[in-house]
Every structure is written in structure tokens, then in C-alpha cells.
Design an enzyme around this catalytic site. Structure first.
Site, PDB file in Angstrom:
ATOM      1  N   HIS A  63       0.838  -1.205   0.000  1.00 27.46           N
ATOM      2  CA  HIS A  63       0.000   0.000   0.000  1.00 27.46           C
ATOM      3  C   HIS A  63       0.877   1.261   0.000  1.00 27.46           C
ATOM      4  O   HIS A  63       0.634   2.202  -0.760  1.00 27.46           O
ATOM      5  CB  HIS A  63      -0.858   0.071   1.267  1.00 27.46           C
ATOM      6  CG  HIS A  63      -1.830  -1.051   1.437  1.00 27.46           C
ATOM      7  ND1 HIS A  63      -1.707  -1.992   2.423  1.00 27.46           N
ATOM      8  CD2 HIS A  63      -2.959  -1.362   0.760  1.00 27.46           C
ATOM      9  CE1 HIS A  63      -2.726  -2.839   2.356  1.00 27.46           C
ATOM     10  NE2 HIS A  63      -3.500  -2.492   1.347  1.00 27.46           N
ATOM     11  N   SER A 107       0.105  -8.872   1.427  1.00 28.07           N
ATOM     12  CA  SER A 107      -1.348  -8.790   1.450  1.00 28.07           C
ATOM     13  C   SER A 107      -1.784  -8.632   2.896  1.00 28.07           C
ATOM     14  O   SER A 107      -1.169  -9.217   3.799  1.00 28.07           O
ATOM     15  CB  SER A 107      -1.946 -10.075   0.866  1.00 28.07           C
ATOM     16  OG  SER A 107      -3.314 -10.179   1.222  1.00 28.07           O
TER      17      SER A 107
HETATM   18  P1  AMP Z   1      -6.540  -3.328  -0.433  1.00 28.33           P
HETATM   19  O1  AMP Z   1      -6.336  -2.641   0.878  1.00 28.33           O
HETATM   20  O2  AMP Z   1      -6.234  -4.791  -0.393  1.00 28.33           O
HETATM   21  O3  AMP Z   1      -7.880  -2.990  -1.058  1.00 28.33           O
HETATM   22  O4  AMP Z   1      -5.457  -2.726  -1.415  1.00 28.33           O
HETATM   23  C1  AMP Z   1      -5.383  -1.353  -1.686  1.00 28.33           C
HETATM   24  C2  AMP Z   1      -4.474  -1.130  -2.856  1.00 28.33           C
HETATM   25  O5  AMP Z   1      -3.177  -1.629  -2.552  1.00 28.33           O
HETATM   26  C3  AMP Z   1      -4.955  -1.866  -4.110  1.00 28.33           C
HETATM   27  O6  AMP Z   1      -4.745  -1.034  -5.246  1.00 28.33           O
HETATM   28  C4  AMP Z   1      -4.064  -3.074  -4.136  1.00 28.33           C
HETATM   29  O7  AMP Z   1      -3.881  -3.616  -5.432  1.00 28.33           O
HETATM   30  C5  AMP Z   1      -2.765  -2.490  -3.594  1.00 28.33           C
HETATM   31  N1  AMP Z   1      -1.887  -3.546  -3.075  1.00 28.33           N
HETATM   32  C6  AMP Z   1      -2.220  -4.514  -2.175  1.00 28.33           C
HETATM   33  N2  AMP Z   1      -1.181  -5.345  -1.981  1.00 28.33           N
HETATM   34  C7  AMP Z   1      -0.176  -4.899  -2.775  1.00 28.33           C
HETATM   35  C8  AMP Z   1       1.170  -5.341  -3.027  1.00 28.33           C
HETATM   36  N3  AMP Z   1       1.695  -6.407  -2.429  1.00 28.33           N
HETATM   37  N4  AMP Z   1       1.916  -4.628  -3.903  1.00 28.33           N
HETATM   38  C9  AMP Z   1       1.403  -3.543  -4.532  1.00 28.33           C
HETATM   39  N5  AMP Z   1       0.150  -3.074  -4.325  1.00 28.33           N
HETATM   40  C10 AMP Z   1      -0.622  -3.743  -3.466  1.00 28.33           C
END
Ligand code: AMP
Length: 301
Positions: free
Chosen positions: A55, A203
Site C-alpha cells: 500500500h 497482502s
Molecule cells: P486493499 O487494501 O487490499 O484494497 O489494497 C489497496 C491497494 O493496494 C490496491 O490497489 C491493491 O492492489 C494495492 N496492493 C495490495 N497489496 C499490494 C502489493 N503487495 N503490492 C502492490 N500493491 C498492493
């Protein structure tokens, strides 16, 4: 500055925040409209919190392209199915705010659920076709929830530039289509997947793995790399590449495979032949945790 966080997530006082924290749509939208009038360029990173380097790397990506950097933290209930992990999804708001302050966000928008979805809420946004394959097939309604919250956040935050992670490749494809089809005047930046040292994609859900599951979860990336190696060695037959991916994945018996496939990066159409730029995608479950990953590979024309 002193910011007060009330409501269901607990009461917490964060002292010395340089960042602004907005809990209501009214506060966020009026700040954004004011900036717009002043010609301030707004950058935006939407998240569900439980922040990690994946993030935070998106903040670094957007910062040079904007004057004000807004990050939202909202665990969006409409993108979770009834049997999914909405209630178990990790929530660490206090720690997230510290990380965002350190990483120089200007504004955090962290609304309560009722603020975003009041009782009589009735409007949803859906991208057809692309939303019904792979992640969309396994998680019916997921992308409808994602598109709805992103369209709402775009209207609330009014960003000029947004960043999403390649980690969620199908989400990127769906949201690009949403943005194009609904004419949101917003520029997209896509950040590379940030990984742990053993290749596991970062993640928020990794926090839900036991130590043993965490070690085994690296098989997702190993399977993708095995498929990539076959392609780079000249394999053109997609089925043989799929087999290579699946046989590595099968080494970890505790993991069940949702899909392991080779698709076109924009349309997510399944490929039978490896040519040009392709996307390897994989998703599986270990225990009650579901993980996804992908790898893009460029071959000759
Ligand atoms: P989320 O909180 O899972 O909804 O993710 C928020 C944003 O962070 C989204 O655009 C995801 O694709 C991005 N994101 C999550 N994990 C990663 C990662 N390991 N590398 C790059 N971006 C990420």
C-alpha cells in the site's frame, strides 16, 4: 493538531498529526472541491487498511504527481460475499494512521459504514463480462462492490490521479474499464507488486496465516515463476505452461487451487497460445485464507 476518532472502531486520540483525518463525506468532499477551485492537484490511494509496504509504495508512486495526497481506509462490505471474511478482515486503524503520517499522506478519509451505505442505500455500479470471470466467477458480486465503492470514492475525493496495485490485476482491468465507460476524468498509475523475501505478495490477509501456512504460501509465487521459466525457455503452448504452474502448486497439499491460468492482461480472456504480453494468474486457499497473485510476462511479438 489533535484529531478525534470516535464511533465503533473505538475512541482514540492521535496527537501531533500533521495529516488531516476526515470521517464524513461532507468534510472530505468540501475539502476536495475547495482544492479543485484553487487548482490543487489531488492524488488518491484507496485502501482497506491493515497497511503494508504494498500500500505504502502506492503513496510514493502518486506523490510526485499531485499537490495533496489522500488515502482512504474503508473495509468495503459490498465487495465481500456472505460466506467471506468481512468480519475477520484485519483492522489496525491506529497503526495505519502512524504509517500514513510517516509516509507523508496529507489526508486520510476513514468513514464509518453507515456514512457510505446508509440504510436506504440502493445504487450499484457494474462492469459487465470482465467482472464475471476468474475472481468474479469465484466471488460473485465482488467487482460490483469494488466498482460501486470506487465510483463513490471518486465522487467524494475528486482525484486527478489515482494509484492501484498490479497485485490485484483483474481489479485494475475492471477499474480501468469503469473509469473509461463512466468518463471519470482521472489518471491511473499502477504500482508493481511488492513481495516478501520469499516471493509471497504482500497482502493484508497474510496476517491471518499461521506460521506454517505462511511458509507454504510462497508456493503461489514459485508456481508463477515456474510458468514464467517455461515461457522464457520458448514454450508457446499455453496448456503446457498451465500444467507447469499447477504441478508446482500441487506440491503443497494444504493449498486448494481456485484457478491457475494464462490470460490476456486487459480482457482476461483465456489464451491457448503464448504470444506478446501475457498475464499468469493464480488463486488458492490455505485454511480459511484466500490468496491471489499474478505475473506478467513479455515474449516476442
Ligand atoms: P486493499 O487494501 O487490499 O484494497 O489494497 C489497496 C491497494 O493496494 C490496491 O490497489 C491493491 O492492489 C494495492 N496492493 C495490495 N497489496 C499490494 C502489493 N503487495 N503490492 C502492490 N500493491 C498492493
Amino acid at each position: 493538531m489533535r484529531t478525534w476518532l470516535g464511533g465503533k472502531i473505538g475512541v482514540l486520540v492521535v496527537d501531533m498529526l500533521r495529516m488531516e483525518l476526515f470521517r464524513t463525506i461532507g468534510e472530505m468532499q468540501s475539502a476536495s472541491l475547495q482544492w479543485e477551485r484553487e487548482g490543487v492537484r489531488i492524488g488518491f490511494v484507496p485502501t482497506m487498511g491493515a497497511l503494508h509496504e504494498g500500500h505504502l509504495s502506492l503513496l510514493d508512486l502518486v506523490r510526485p504527481h499531485c499537490d495533496r495526497l489522500v488515502v482512504s481506509i474503508f473495509v468495503n462490505p459490498t465487495q465481500f460475499g456472505p460466506q467471506e471474511d468481512f468480519n475477520r478482515y484485519p483492522r489496525y486503524l491506529e497503526e495505519d494512521l502512524r504509517l500514513l503520517e510517516k509516509r507523508q499522506a496529507d489526508v486520510v478519509f476513514a468513514p464509518e459504514i453507515e456514512e457510505i451505505y446508509p440504510k436506504d442505500y440502493a445504487t450499484y455500479v457494474e462492469v459487465e463480462r470482465l467482472s464475471s470471470v476468474y475472481e468474479g466467477a469465484i466471488r460473485p458480486g465482488h467487482f460490483r462492490g469494488v466498482c460501486t465503492i470506487v465510483a463513490k470514492l471518486f465522487n467524494i475525493v475528486q482525484p486527478d490521479v489515482v494509484a492501484f496495485g498490479q497485485k490485484d490485476a483483474q481489479q485494475v482491468a475492471v477499474l480501468r474499464r469503469l473509469t473509461r465507460d463512466l468518463h471519470f476524468p482521472v489518471e491511473f498509475l499502477i504500482g508493481p507488486t511488492i513481495r516478501e523475501s520469499d516471493g509471497l505478495a504482500m497482502s493484508s490477509r497474510n496476517a491471518c496465516l499461521t506460521a506454517d501456512q505462511r511458509t507454504k504460501a510462497a508456493v503461489l509465487h514459485r508456481a508463477l515463476k515456474a510458468a514464467e521459466a517455461r515461457i522464457l525457455a520458448g514454450e508457446k503452448n499455453a496448456e503446457r505452461v498451465r500444467e507447469a504452474m499447477r504441478s508446482v502448486f500441487a506440491e503443497v497439499a494444504e493449498f486448494s487451487l481456485d484457478y491457475g491460468d494464462i490470460v490476456s492482461p486487459e480482457s482476461f480472456e483465456r489464451l491457448t497460445e503464448i504470444r506478446g504480453k501475457i498475464l499468469l494468474i493464480i488463486a488458492g486457499r490455505i485454511g480459511s485464507v484466500r490468496l491471489i497473485d499474478n505475473l506478467s510476462v513479455s515474449t516476442g511479438p
